[in-house]
Design an enzyme around this catalytic site. Structure first.
Site: not given
Lengths: 346, 346, 346, 346
Positions: A149-150
């Site tokens: 994920g970011c």
């Protein structure tokens, strides 16, 4: 390299296409969309005109897609990706899967099932967590990648050296992260409506964001012990960019120089990690449109805390760029191929 | 009320004029500027056209200004304000001083001198720290007000109930604050240049921002003990607004309900504090152009921490609005006079 | 190709460096700055870290710079560039000059002198106006290029087909252009201060902007007659992008299809011009970070007017990208070398 | 004054509530919403907390609403408003109707029906076009007001003096308008999605926007002849604000001074119109949150054109503010009651 993208009409799909447009080894075979099959990709994303003439296809024909592709990127909502992964690898055991969602990110499926409220349906997959700098050797051999994920990419990269070298009290970790709006995707909702976001700052999902267990799993593994953290995401009126401000208590006697060394040890030779050093201030703007993660850290002698700060472009290092980085590693291509552009500044 | 503003060409000066334009008791006598004396205020700030015809004067004639005014707001850089305060009160012992800068904010002048690198030249002043909700009784009697900083207002209001009721470990306080650019003023520098700020998120002054000791002094007093905190400011591409995300460890056995009660006890009757309750998410947008402070709090059972979040308009509750609120209290006017407008949304 | 950049610390200089960082033929020899000689370029522009290690030098040593370089880009204020051009070509007659400012843009020096209030000091230069799509043949042979302005590039490209094919009344041209703030450069002034620009829309320099005569000269040449226009620039709170909305009266009997044809005739084979067709709406966002000019046009039968709209990235097609495009043409390199990236969207 | 708002959950409804919150004569009886009846208004709009406790009701009970109210503001989509207007005035012939949509804006119903593709169902209404400055006398006597559109308010105010005094060739009018995103409302669509709007400039509805016939009708009446214009709207990444740049050919022999006089004649005594004079540049920022329209004009001697520029806040003077201004006029209250606040700057 023959590439297909399953679920390409979101921002991470568009970003993959942007990056792969100048990747010398990439050939795009199939781009799927269930909502708009038959449409040319540049009708949906006119910025891609002159780069692609592909028409979207339905993933109903996964048989063909999986058979002909060497690598499939998946940009579907969680729950759906593992289904595609399961079927595609059954059709073509040689195809590499890089999933941009959460389905393949957790070693411990129970954690996934608890936070995502879904049974995991592809538990036998030997998925590797694709934070390239930390897992490069495993990525090289992997056939399925759970692309991070970011928020997690930014946060883990900021804290990994401290955790790995056991310089901090791991019960003291607090991550206060700020993200641009593209992280919320292209789907319509009031929270991404221009007039609501603009001229506004807000926190959301305090103590409940799903990137929390992802960060905890990876840092816990590095620490060699379970750990729990506080993670608070904030929505900022920019399009791209995550700034992650991470706080932790230094263990007694840990010097500022030891902190410096930890960062240099882990990242000194990494191309995509730019160390701004102790006292450095990363700017999201300096990473825009690139796969770089800029890192700075501060030691507060008054409080005995270290404050580590990372900046990334959430759609690149935080999603599609890292996915391509992983692909390059998996296929033994120079790691920065297609990713070596300078940031768009200002 | 006969009012003068010394140093009025910055944003806090303009904001005072905006607010006082609809204050039924306010009469603006003198507005000073050393750089542009003789100029009409609405040449510098055309938005004020139809509200003021005053011409700027030099503060060289402080004799007249102080003699004729009932209250003087000071919008000068630190170091200069205390000089004006000293002289003005000497000229007219009845004049009330409300300083929007740091000179009168510290009871302990040594702390001021250490962080501001200046000798304090008006130590005999009986200055009161003008965080109205916490100091109303003293403000009522005060003749000199040190009006709080923007970050400090947001942060102290978020944490005061927890500190006052001794619900948290005060050594564990971490404040991660995000501010719009108007807080940096109207002076030109690269850090406020549009293209540098826009599409960017950054931290600055980690472990060194001057609002740190201000927060520590006030919270320390509430706690009845010295305390040190981590305070990290961030610059966000909005014009107005501060969001302060505050973390602290709850003491053993403190329930979520006890936290709720602390907020209700301290602020339940406050007009300008809007309690969003446990689980609430303040938005800076909801406070724009107003003197409100919106507060929400979260209890994370996993980590035993409380996360308190406050939102204000940095130029109003964080500066000129609170200054007018203090003036109203000092002059026994209804506290919300001139301040009772609804936020500009969206 | 051995390249030097004289006056590189502004945004167009930084943008040249960004583009050339991935240009396979480019070798950067000298980067000059009079204000900060000796400083590494990535101290001033940290986003360029990992791409350059050059230190800035003074242009006092033009002797060496000109002798060793094959091409010099000039990013100096008008008046200064022609001095450098004159001296550099005297030192090394083979060196190619590409000036990003106005000094070499006018065939008629009297027009330059009237609008720029300066005597022209390099009148003997055989400078070519570097609007590549219109002047490619001449650019190929040129040794000095006056690289077009940002507004002019957008506006001329939008109107050229109509003027060239004599479809419009050239006395009726009105250009209403909107620009991002990077066009104003990195120099500090209140007009580029974040809080002044943000949440604001304004026109400036009505009937007096210096891009007016530049547009008039080029369109006049295409028309085969002198012409005067109205050009109104506006400042918009974005970093990059120009949208130029151009109005003109169609001559009697000109059909919508004839308008379509004019665009296709002139631009049908151009790589960097993307025709969105009649009814098309260019978005500046679709061109960000690229050398593309997107064009759409509309025929209003009610009023007999054509409305042509163009979008560019002012720093790329409007400045440094077109400069590199011209360099490629001058050196017989594939025209899109170093410029063939997809736009950064969203 | 007993006020109800039918259709209040859009931005113009919220803006009415913001303005009326400090209007000393206003009492809000009913606020309707068909989608969320029963909900408290400050759950939908938390910024209104402390100002309203009203719960939304369905307009199914129009009988009661119309009977008890002295004035009803309508914030419904076109087509629906005239139904409410027809019924409400039948129920209570004394109730005043102020419709913020298009249904009551056209004297010539055929024009309405042609552009809005709907039969008009309340043709017998004696509706008055509520551009207060131009129609004050009629507004005073009106019982139904068609409140003007945002673009039209800005554009008509800019051009009215020139048209009225016959200084321009009315066949030459071109209006290039730029608007913030709040004008598009709170309804979700990709065109108002943050990441699509941010860092973007675009035109839309060229030669087809429905404010075109509204401007033509009003200016045509002032001119005493039918006229057609070009009107081009643009979407700008700000929340509030319209800047309208209007071009027209001056008639032969019309002097710049005559133009000045025309503006002074028509607006010299108007409170809400601030004349910046010839050469003046209105900024949308200077009008934010207020009912002001700032006007400047330029005479280009080279081309013989006048360029008139107006700035307004689209939600105030362009919608809810003007609606309240009209209400004040209709009820013989001081016209600026509730509207006399200074702009929120910066």
């Amino acid at each position: 390299m023959k590439i297909s993208i399953v679920g390409a009409t979101g921002y991470t799909g568009a970003e993959l296409l942007r990056i792969l447009a100048t990747h010398p080894e990439a050939e795009i075979l199939y781009i799927t969309s269930e909502s708009q099959p038959g449409t040319a990709i540049n009708e949906i994303y006119p910025h891609l005109t002159k780069f692609y003439t592909n028409k979207l296809v339905s993933m109903a024909d996964l048989e063909t897609i999986a058979a002909e592709s060497q690598v499939i990127f998946i940009g579907l909502p969680h729950g759906h990706a593992m289904e595609v992964g399961r079927k595609a690898t059954a059709i073509n055991p040689k195809v590499k899967i890089i999933d941009l969602g959460a389905d393949y990110r957790f070693k411990n499926h129970a954690v996934y099932e608890q936070w995502y409220k879904l049974p995991h349906t592809h538990k036998e997959a030997q998925a590797i967590y694709g934070l390239t700098e930390l897992n490069r050797t495993k990525v090289k051999e992997a056939s399925i990648i759970g692309n991070p994920g970011c928020y997690t990419t930014a946060s883990i990269l900021a804290l990994a050296p401290l955790v790995k070298e056991k310089l901090i009290d791991v019960t003291s970790i607090i991550i206060d992260a700020k993200s641009g709006v593209s992280g919320a995707g292209r789907g319509l909702n009031l929270g991404s409506h221009f007039t609501e976001v603009f001229e506004n700052i807000k926190a959301y999902n305090v103590a409940g964001h799903r990137h929390t267990p992802e960060i905890e799993s990876v840092l816990g593994e590095l620490a060699g012990q379970e750990l729990i953290i506080n993670f608070t995401p904030h929505l900022i009126p920019v399009a791209r960019g995550i700034l992650s401000t991470c706080y932790a208590k230094l263990k007694d006697g840990v010097s500022a120089e030891a902190v410096d060394e930890a960062y240099n040890n882990l990242y000194g030779k990494e191309y995509f990690i730019r160390l701004l050093g102790r006292g450095g201030y990363p700017l999201t703007k300096n990473t825009r449109g690139t796969n770089f993660c800029d890192l700075g850290w501060h030691v507060d002698k008054r409080t005995g805390r270290v404050i580590a700060i990372s900046a990334i472009d959430n759609l690149v290092k935080g999603a599609s760029g890292q996915a391509v980085q992983n692909m390059n590693v998996m296929f033994n291509i120079e790691e920065k191929t297609g990713l070596n552009n300078a940031p768009l500044y200002p």
